[in-house]
Design a protein around this motif. Structure first.
Motif, PDB file in Angstrom:
ATOM      1  N   LEU A 149       0.792  -1.232   0.000  1.00  0.00           N
ATOM      2  CA  LEU A 149       0.000   0.000   0.000  1.00  0.00           C
ATOM      3  C   LEU A 149       0.823   1.279   0.000  1.00  0.00           C
ATOM      4  O   LEU A 149       0.289   2.350  -0.287  1.00  0.00           O
ATOM      5  CB  LEU A 149      -0.953  -0.007   1.199  1.00  0.00           C
ATOM      6  N   SER A 152       2.231   3.726  -5.094  1.00  0.00           N
ATOM      7  CA  SER A 152       1.148   4.369  -5.839  1.00  0.00           C
ATOM      8  C   SER A 152       0.595   3.407  -6.878  1.00  0.00           C
ATOM      9  O   SER A 152       1.207   2.377  -7.187  1.00  0.00           O
ATOM     10  CB  SER A 152       1.663   5.627  -6.529  1.00  0.00           C
ATOM     11  N   VAL A 153      -0.547   3.745  -7.428  1.00  0.00           N
ATOM     12  CA  VAL A 153      -1.132   2.925  -8.494  1.00  0.00           C
ATOM     13  C   VAL A 153      -0.165   2.808  -9.665  1.00  0.00           C
ATOM     14  O   VAL A 153       0.017   1.725 -10.234  1.00  0.00           O
ATOM     15  CB  VAL A 153      -2.491   3.501  -8.943  1.00  0.00           C
ATOM     16  N   THR A 182     -11.047   4.126  -1.570  1.00  0.00           N
ATOM     17  CA  THR A 182      -9.706   4.137  -2.161  1.00  0.00           C
ATOM     18  C   THR A 182      -9.306   2.738  -2.598  1.00  0.00           C
ATOM     19  O   THR A 182      -8.709   2.547  -3.667  1.00  0.00           O
ATOM     20  CB  THR A 182      -8.679   4.690  -1.162  1.00  0.00           C
ATOM     21  N   ASP A 183      -9.628   1.752  -1.782  1.00  0.00           N
ATOM     22  CA  ASP A 183      -9.374   0.363  -2.162  1.00  0.00           C
ATOM     23  C   ASP A 183     -10.037   0.019  -3.494  1.00  0.00           C
ATOM     24  O   ASP A 183      -9.415  -0.561  -4.386  1.00  0.00           O
ATOM     25  CB  ASP A 183      -9.920  -0.591  -1.094  1.00  0.00           C
ATOM     26  N   ASP A 185     -11.068   1.969  -5.864  1.00  0.00           N
ATOM     27  CA  ASP A 185     -10.473   2.703  -6.985  1.00  0.00           C
ATOM     28  C   ASP A 185      -9.160   2.050  -7.432  1.00  0.00           C
ATOM     29  O   ASP A 185      -8.899   1.922  -8.632  1.00  0.00           O
ATOM     30  CB  ASP A 185     -10.218   4.159  -6.592  1.00  0.00           C
ATOM     31  N   ARG A 186      -8.341   1.646  -6.465  1.00  0.00           N
ATOM     32  CA  ARG A 186      -7.063   1.010  -6.804  1.00  0.00           C
ATOM     33  C   ARG A 186      -7.281  -0.337  -7.493  1.00  0.00           C
ATOM     34  O   ARG A 186      -6.594  -0.670  -8.478  1.00  0.00           O
ATOM     35  CB  ARG A 186      -6.209   0.837  -5.544  1.00  0.00           C
ATOM     36  N   ILE A 190      -6.024  -1.284 -11.324  1.00  0.00           N
ATOM     37  CA  ILE A 190      -5.092  -2.384 -11.596  1.00  0.00           C
ATOM     38  C   ILE A 190      -5.754  -3.441 -12.463  1.00  0.00           C
ATOM     39  O   ILE A 190      -5.118  -4.000 -13.368  1.00  0.00           O
ATOM     40  CB  ILE A 190      -4.565  -2.992 -10.283  1.00  0.00           C
TER      41      ILE A 190
END
Length: 373
Positions: A149, A152-153, A182-183, A185-186, A190
């Motif tokens: 974590l 960054s993406v 946020t989870d 979105d990540r 990915i």
């Protein structure tokens, strides 16, 4: 002709990581970033001139305790026949009976247990998987080390691409942050980057039951291979409920430290993926005991960490497993595992297939020898 253990050498090793890493336990304030791995190595030699090597490990705390505990009881193994691995295991348990049969007590024994299995396979001239009875010569492999974590993406995308180009077959990232949006979105970013590449997420125990159900429902759309540790590791009933409620498999088990703790999942009706860790469960001997029960229950297998050990154990499991790729331990060994075509391939070398490096010696903080030269 019987043999006997002549000498044991224990080494307390502190391996620094290239840079600190953080999972959800750090972002939720429960732990500090991980900066090193502490290992207990055991080298065993016999009267007939055979050798074996094994290790266990800890993260953040427990390493010195493992070393100290095994140093207290190691002389019990001297003179015993190294072929009698379970007999030796039981004698070590009884020698340290007052501290129990899980956690540090058996994680210390695990290093010697792994060394004895390595020795037995070396003496037979076989890779450990072949000694156990391999079902395959390679296992599906996924990478975790690039998905923490603190990255960054964009960094995760770059590392994922590099892993796939290096022959790794799947990618896992960490989730479980205080802001669950946020989870999501990540994960979405990915998944878009990976296309149809096998993809896993790991919450590291950071959701309660209500949040876990909501997150599992949201994550269904991303066609994940599994959702890992959505709940407290010892919430067997909760994990069992989730495994029956969603199409995406639930994975758990890496934190459990005994066969009975793992069996609680099966007894609760768990239908997900089990992730036993040989050093944490107490060695290869208890790992195999649980693996037989998990196979009987029809559960899939994806052992946690320590690919140097788990590649062999996964190759001997009846149904197709996954093996987790971490390059962190590479400096400790002279050899490397072959990875190509999305799979990790068994070495042809006998035993685990590894010898200890000079760097491992340099990282050794203290050592002790039992028996005679």
């Amino acid at each position: 002709m019987t043999d006997a253990i002549r000498r044991l050498r224990l080494s307390h090793v502190v391996l620094p990581l290239p840079s600190p890493v953080s999972d959800a336990k750090v972002l939720t304030g429960r732990q500090k970033p991980l900066t090193e791995t502490v290992l207990l190595f055991v080298e065993v030699s016999t009267e007939q001139g055979f050798d074996g090597m094994g290790f266990s490990y800890s993260k953040r705390a427990g390493g010195p305790a493992q070393y100290t505990h095994l140093a207290e009881i190691a002389d019990v193994a001297i003179g015993q026949d190294p072929s009698d691995i379970d007999r030796i295991y039981q004698s070590l348990l009884w020698a340290g009976a007052s501290v129990g049969r899980s956690g540090v007590a058996t994680q210390a024994i695990a290093a010697l247990d792994v060394a004895l299995w390595d020795l037995k396979a070396r003496r037979a001239g076989l890779p450990l998987a072949k000694l156990l009875g391999a079902h395959r010569d390679s296992c599906r492999v996924y990478n975790t080390s690039g998905g923490f974590l603190q990255a960054s993406v964009d960094e995760i995308k770059e590392k994922a691409t590099a892993s796939l180009e290096a022959g790794i077959g799947g990618i896992k990232i960490k989730v479980g942050q205080p802001d669950w949006k946020t989870d999501l979105d990540r994960v979405a970013a990915i998944r878009e980057h990976l296309g149809d590449t096998p993809f896993m997420v790991d919450a590291n125990q950071q959701w309660d039951r209500a949040r876990a159900r909501r997150m599992c429902r949201e994550l269904e759309q991303h066609d994940l291979i599994w959702i890992e540790e959505p709940l407290d590791a010892w919430d067997a009933a909760g994990h069992a409920d989730l495994s029956r409620a969603f199409d995406t498999p639930i994975a758990t088990g890496e934190m459990l430290t005994s066969v009975p703790e793992h069996m609680a999942l099966i007894d609760a009706g768990y239908r997900g993926i089990v992730q036993p860790d040989a050093p944490r469960i107490g060695g290869i001997t208890p790992f195999l005991r649980f693996a037989a029960l998990a196979a009987h229950a029809g559960l899939a297998l994806a052992p946690h960490y320590a690919m140097e050990i788990h590649l062999h154990l996964a190759a001997a499991y009846p149904t197709e497993p996954w093996v987790e790729h971490f390059e962190w331990l590479n400096p400790l060994f002279d050899e490397r595992i072959e990875i190509r075509d999305g799979r990790m391939w068994l070495p042809e070398r006998a035993g685990l297939g590894f010898t200890l490096s000079e760097q491992m010696r340099a990282y050794t903080k203290e050592s002790a020898t039992f028996g005679r030269p």
